[in-house]
Design an enzyme around this catalytic site. Structure first.
Site, mmCIF file in Angstrom:
data_model
loop_
_atom_site.group_PDB
_atom_site.id
_atom_site.type_symbol
_atom_site.label_atom_id
_atom_site.label_comp_id
_atom_site.label_asym_id
_atom_site.label_seq_id
_atom_site.Cartn_x
_atom_site.Cartn_y
_atom_site.Cartn_z
ATOM 1 C CE LYS A 180 13.727 16.005 12.925
ATOM 2 N NZ LYS A 180 13.241 16.829 14.004
ATOM 3 C CG ASP A 219 2.202 9.174 10.005
ATOM 4 O OD1 ASP A 219 1.744 9.862 9.077
ATOM 5 O OD2 ASP A 219 1.539 8.860 11.008
ATOM 6 C CB THR A 272 -4.765 7.974 -0.750
ATOM 7 O OG1 THR A 272 -3.338 8.069 -0.867
ATOM 8 C CG2 THR A 272 -5.177 6.519 -0.689
HETATM 9 C C1 LIG Z 1 0.383 10.100 5.898
HETATM 10 S S1 LIG Z 1 -1.203 9.630 6.410
HETATM 11 C C2 LIG Z 1 -1.809 8.710 5.006
HETATM 12 C C3 LIG Z 1 -3.315 8.602 4.987
HETATM 13 C C4 LIG Z 1 -3.917 7.808 3.807
HETATM 14 N N1 LIG Z 1 -3.527 6.420 3.853
HETATM 15 C C5 LIG Z 1 -3.530 8.411 2.492
HETATM 16 O O1 LIG Z 1 -2.768 7.752 1.739
HETATM 17 O O2 LIG Z 1 -3.999 9.514 2.176
HETATM 18 C C6 LIG Z 1 -0.834 8.339 7.586
HETATM 19 C C7 LIG Z 1 -2.034 7.933 8.397
HETATM 20 O O3 LIG Z 1 -1.680 6.810 9.201
HETATM 21 C C8 LIG Z 1 -2.283 6.963 10.469
HETATM 22 N N2 LIG Z 1 -1.513 6.161 11.432
HETATM 23 C C9 LIG Z 1 -0.262 6.408 11.902
HETATM 24 N N3 LIG Z 1 0.096 5.483 12.804
HETATM 25 C C10 LIG Z 1 -0.949 4.617 12.903
HETATM 26 C C11 LIG Z 1 -1.193 3.466 13.701
HETATM 27 N N4 LIG Z 1 -0.281 3.025 14.584
HETATM 28 N N5 LIG Z 1 -2.383 2.829 13.568
HETATM 29 C C12 LIG Z 1 -3.312 3.276 12.676
HETATM 30 N N6 LIG Z 1 -3.137 4.368 11.902
HETATM 31 C C13 LIG Z 1 -1.974 5.039 12.017
HETATM 32 C C14 LIG Z 1 -2.212 8.469 10.729
HETATM 33 O O4 LIG Z 1 -3.131 8.911 11.723
HETATM 34 C C15 LIG Z 1 -2.526 9.023 9.349
HETATM 35 O O5 LIG Z 1 -3.895 9.237 9.145
#
Ligand SMILES: C[S@@+](CC[C@H](N)C(=O)[O-])C[C@H]1O[C@@H](n2cnc3c(N)ncnc32)[C@H](O)[C@@H]1O
Length: 226
Positions: A133, A129, A203
């Protein structure tokens, strides 16, 4: 309180649950519990497995599942707190009877500091993520304390791969690693960051960024022996 304090309960600002879970997702979460890793299992796993890859934020599991299917000799630990996608990933683990994966269905910051030193061969963070911002930048995963922890748990010459299509996060990542100084950015030409590494699968988020005409970058950093 420091929101990034690993030893307290870190505050997670992402979503843990989205749309109502379908029956099959609820079932996968229930049945898939046997794949969940507990903090107390960490020592056993890291002592008994030679080559471990930790994937942080596996989403639907596109990379995690394909990697585990392709490399049965490697052991994978996936972490993601978002239950809707974790259930999808578990459905695939159950369907393909995958044996070389365990799941931490929560924020990685709650467990990462408990991995023994030099226990992980590779870490992958694909399209984290971006928290675009300015006022939210403290929510980004790549922070100084985080780098300190991954440096300690990664094996000598181990690597961390980070993919992102977000320009601000690209600069943030490169700057954080450069300032930290104990990882080397493995790069010779621009092809190295423009091309998905051979050991990563496409992905959902990579596809989304290509469809929306953004450019994903792939950064690989290697632990330097100090
Ligand atoms: C934008 S998605 C990308 C998912 C996947 N890697 C892809 O490329 O399709 C980011 C993922 O990171 C996870 N995520 C965010 N912060 C995290 C954390 N502190 N620990 C583990 N996962 C996290 C979110 O729940 C989300 O599923």
């Amino acid at each position: 309180m420091n929101i990034y304090d690993f030893r307290s309960n870190p505050i997670f600002f992402g979503r843990r649950k989205g749309r109502k879970l379908s029956k099959s997702s609820q079932l996968a979460l229930k049945e898939g519990k046997r794949y969940f890793i507990q903090k107390k299992d960490l020592n056993n796993i890291t002592n008994s497995k030679k080559y471990i890859i930790l994937e942080i934020g596996f989403g639907d599991g596109d990379n995690l599942i394909n990697s585990a299917k392709t490399n049965p000799e490697i052991f994978y630990i996936g972490s993601d707190p978002f239950l809707n996608t974790t259930s999808k990933c578990l459905e695939k683990i159950i369907k393909y009877k995958i044996k070389n994966v365990v799941i931490w269905p929560d924020d990685v910051r709650k467990i990462i500091y408990l991995f023994p030193k030099n226990s992980i061969s590779k870490i992958k963070i694909l399209f984290p993520d971006p928290w675009p911002k300015k006022k939210h930048k403290s929510r980004r995963l790549i922070q100084d304390d985080f780098l300190e922890i991954i440096y300690s748990i990664i094996k000598p010459k181990g690597t961390i791969t980070i993919a992102t299509d977000h320009d601000e996060l690209k600069c943030w990542t490169l700057e954080k690693f450069q300032r930290y100084g104990k990882f080397e950015w493995i790069v010779k030409t621009c092809k190295d960051w423009e091309t998905r590494p051979a050991d990563c699968f496409q992905t959902k988020y990579e596809l989304k960024s290509i469809m929306q005409k953004r450019k994903p970058s792939w950064f690989i950093f290697q632990k330097i022996k100090i």
